[in-house]
Design a protein around this motif. Structure first.
Motif, short mmCIF file in Angstrom:
data_model
loop_
_atom_site.label_atom_id
_atom_site.label_comp_id
_atom_site.label_asym_id
_atom_site.label_seq_id
_atom_site.Cartn_x
_atom_site.Cartn_y
_atom_site.Cartn_z
N THR A 170 -7.73 -1.73 -1.20
CA THR A 170 -8.91 -2.48 -0.79
C THR A 170 -9.70 -1.70 0.26
N LYS A 171 -8.99 -1.02 1.16
CA LYS A 171 -9.66 -0.21 2.18
C LYS A 171 -10.51 0.87 1.53
N ASP A 172 -9.98 1.53 0.49
CA ASP A 172 -10.76 2.55 -0.23
C ASP A 172 -12.04 1.96 -0.81
N ILE A 173 -11.93 0.77 -1.38
CA ILE A 173 -13.07 0.11 -2.00
C ILE A 173 -14.14 -0.20 -0.95
N LEU A 174 -13.73 -0.76 0.18
CA LEU A 174 -14.67 -1.13 1.23
C LEU A 174 -15.33 0.09 1.85
N GLU A 175 -14.62 1.19 1.95
CA GLU A 175 -15.19 2.40 2.54
C GLU A 175 -16.23 3.02 1.62
N LYS A 176 -16.13 2.76 0.32
CA LYS A 176 -17.13 3.27 -0.63
C LYS A 176 -18.46 2.53 -0.50
#
Length: 159
Positions: free
Chosen positions: A152-158
């Motif tokens: 989820t962190k990867d998704i939000l950082e995108k």
């Protein structure tokens, strides 16, 4: 005075009409009943601000042992509001999201128990398959099957 540090999220609480039905529903998702008891008296009311109260509580725990769901059935005082049918964009309680495996199989079992799919099962960028359901007592529940190693962190950082 030293600043306090967050240690963990202990639990999320949901008030229900039928503790037995809620326990059955969340057991079907994969949580385990950790304990069930009465919480009564003036001391409890000092915490909640409700005064003298009588509440039957069941604590459900996720398979990893890190997250808990506290289900409460108020005997006294009586419940005064009902937000269970609120849509996902309502203020306040939104939904609980569980990460699951084999979403289709679980969804089939939950629908057989009376759950209703809110929209549809969607694929989010080949990272998650997600859906919202209305479960026991109309509670809004999210189910997500992870398809890749992204977080989820990867998704939000995108974003």
């Amino acid at each position: 005075m030293a600043k306090s540090n967050l240690i963990e999220m202990n639990n999320v609480g949901i008030v229900v009409e039928s503790l037995d039905n809620a326990i059955s529903f969340f057991t079907e998702i994969g949580l385990t009943l950790e304990g069930r008891s009465m919480v009564e008296g003036e001391w409890a009311g000092r915490v909640t601000g409700l005064g003298d109260q009588s509440v039957e509580v069941a604590m459900m725990v996720t398979p990893d042992g890190h997250s808990r769901l506290e289900l409460s059935r108020f005997l006294t005082p009586a419940t005064i509001a009902d937000h269970r049918k609120a849509p996902v964009n309502a203020l306040g309680y939104l939904r609980i999201m569980f990460r699951v495996d084999n979403l289709d199989e679980l969804l089939s079992r939950l629908v057989n128990q009376g759950a209703e799919l809110v929209g549809e099962v969607v694929n989010y960028e080949n990272i998650y398959r997600l859906c919202y359901i209305r479960g026991t007592e109309g509670l809004l529940i999210g189910l997500a099957e992870q398809l890749s190693n992204q977080t989820t962190k990867d998704i939000l950082e995108k974003s």
